[in-house]
Write a protein that holds these residues in place. Structure first.
Motif, PDB file in Angstrom:
ATOM      1  N   GLN A 150      -8.997  -2.513  -7.962  1.00  0.00           N
ATOM      2  CA  GLN A 150      -9.655  -1.326  -7.423  1.00  0.00           C
ATOM      3  C   GLN A 150     -10.753  -1.789  -6.490  1.00  0.00           C
ATOM      4  O   GLN A 150     -11.384  -2.814  -6.724  1.00  0.00           O
ATOM      5  N   ASP A 171      -3.472   9.411 -10.451  1.00  0.00           N
ATOM      6  CA  ASP A 171      -2.289   9.480  -9.583  1.00  0.00           C
ATOM      7  C   ASP A 171      -2.162   8.227  -8.722  1.00  0.00           C
ATOM      8  O   ASP A 171      -1.064   7.689  -8.543  1.00  0.00           O
ATOM      9  N   LEU A 172      -3.292   7.757  -8.187  1.00  0.00           N
ATOM     10  CA  LEU A 172      -3.275   6.536  -7.369  1.00  0.00           C
ATOM     11  C   LEU A 172      -2.877   5.320  -8.199  1.00  0.00           C
ATOM     12  O   LEU A 172      -2.124   4.453  -7.730  1.00  0.00           O
ATOM     13  N   GLU A 173      -3.374   5.254  -9.430  1.00  0.00           N
ATOM     14  CA  GLU A 173      -3.007   4.151 -10.326  1.00  0.00           C
ATOM     15  C   GLU A 173      -1.495   4.175 -10.611  1.00  0.00           C
ATOM     16  O   GLU A 173      -0.842   3.136 -10.619  1.00  0.00           O
ATOM     17  N   VAL A 227      -6.201  -0.123  -5.241  1.00  0.00           N
ATOM     18  CA  VAL A 227      -6.467   1.310  -5.340  1.00  0.00           C
ATOM     19  C   VAL A 227      -7.806   1.552  -4.650  1.00  0.00           C
ATOM     20  O   VAL A 227      -8.826   0.992  -5.039  1.00  0.00           O
ATOM     21  N   ASN A 228      -7.795   2.380  -3.625  1.00  0.00           N
ATOM     22  CA  ASN A 228      -8.964   2.562  -2.771  1.00  0.00           C
ATOM     23  C   ASN A 228      -9.987   3.494  -3.427  1.00  0.00           C
ATOM     24  O   ASN A 228      -9.978   4.703  -3.214  1.00  0.00           O
ATOM     25  N   THR A 229     -10.879   2.916  -4.206  1.00  0.00           N
ATOM     26  CA  THR A 229     -11.904   3.714  -4.893  1.00  0.00           C
ATOM     27  C   THR A 229     -13.007   4.160  -3.938  1.00  0.00           C
ATOM     28  O   THR A 229     -13.680   5.151  -4.205  1.00  0.00           O
ATOM     29  N   ASP A 243       0.817  -1.220   0.000  1.00  0.00           N
ATOM     30  CA  ASP A 243       0.000   0.000   0.000  1.00  0.00           C
ATOM     31  C   ASP A 243       0.848   1.267   0.000  1.00  0.00           C
ATOM     32  O   ASP A 243       0.339   2.362   0.153  1.00  0.00           O
ATOM     33  N   TYR A 251      -7.037  12.413  -9.497  1.00  0.00           N
ATOM     34  CA  TYR A 251      -6.491  11.758  -8.316  1.00  0.00           C
ATOM     35  C   TYR A 251      -6.447  10.241  -8.510  1.00  0.00           C
ATOM     36  O   TYR A 251      -5.487   9.580  -8.094  1.00  0.00           O
ATOM     37  N   ASN A 252      -7.455   9.688  -9.167  1.00  0.00           N
ATOM     38  CA  ASN A 252      -7.474   8.256  -9.447  1.00  0.00           C
ATOM     39  C   ASN A 252      -6.298   7.878 -10.347  1.00  0.00           C
ATOM     40  O   ASN A 252      -5.651   6.850 -10.122  1.00  0.00           O
ATOM     41  N   ASP A 279       0.801   5.464  -8.677  1.00  0.00           N
ATOM     42  CA  ASP A 279       1.468   5.035  -7.442  1.00  0.00           C
ATOM     43  C   ASP A 279       1.471   3.515  -7.330  1.00  0.00           C
ATOM     44  O   ASP A 279       2.479   2.908  -6.962  1.00  0.00           O
TER      45      ASP A 279
END
Length: 100
Positions: free
Chosen positions: A96, A67-69, A42-44, A13, A64-65, A71
């Motif tokens: 996700q 960016d999370l992807e 990925v915490n949707t 994480d 932001y999604n 990461d």
């Protein structure tokens, strides 16, 4: 005789603790011959909450999604590099959802 552990999964994480767990899992997989799977979620759900509470606009949620992807990809690639340096095969999985 079958190995005591045939398959292991490590949850990544992006925290320092998950990096330590990844390194430990790689060493365990190398010593036991177990298949190793690294999973990043990925915490949707959190994204949905941010939009619902109007902290994010929908357009910001998409950015932001992404960016999370990115990461997730970066952390999974890092796990692959560590495993490769120790001659361990690792399978990476990115999903996700929400972690319980």
């Amino acid at each position: 005789m079958a190995a005591p552990v045939e398959r292991m999964m490590v949850y990544i994480d992006g925290t320092e603790e998950s990096l330590t767990a990844t390194e430990f899992a790689i060493l365990l997989a190398k010593n036991s011959g177990a298949e190793l799977i690294a999973c990043y979620v990925v915490n949707t759900r959190a994204l949905g909450e941010l939009v619902r509470t109007r902290i994010f606009l929908e357009s910001e949620e998409k950015e932001y999604n992404r960016d999370l992807e990115a990461d997730a990809d970066r952390h999974l690639n890092h796990a692959q590099r560590i495993a490769a340096s120790r001659d361990v095969t690792i399978r990476t999985v990115k999903r996700q959802g929400s972690v319980h």
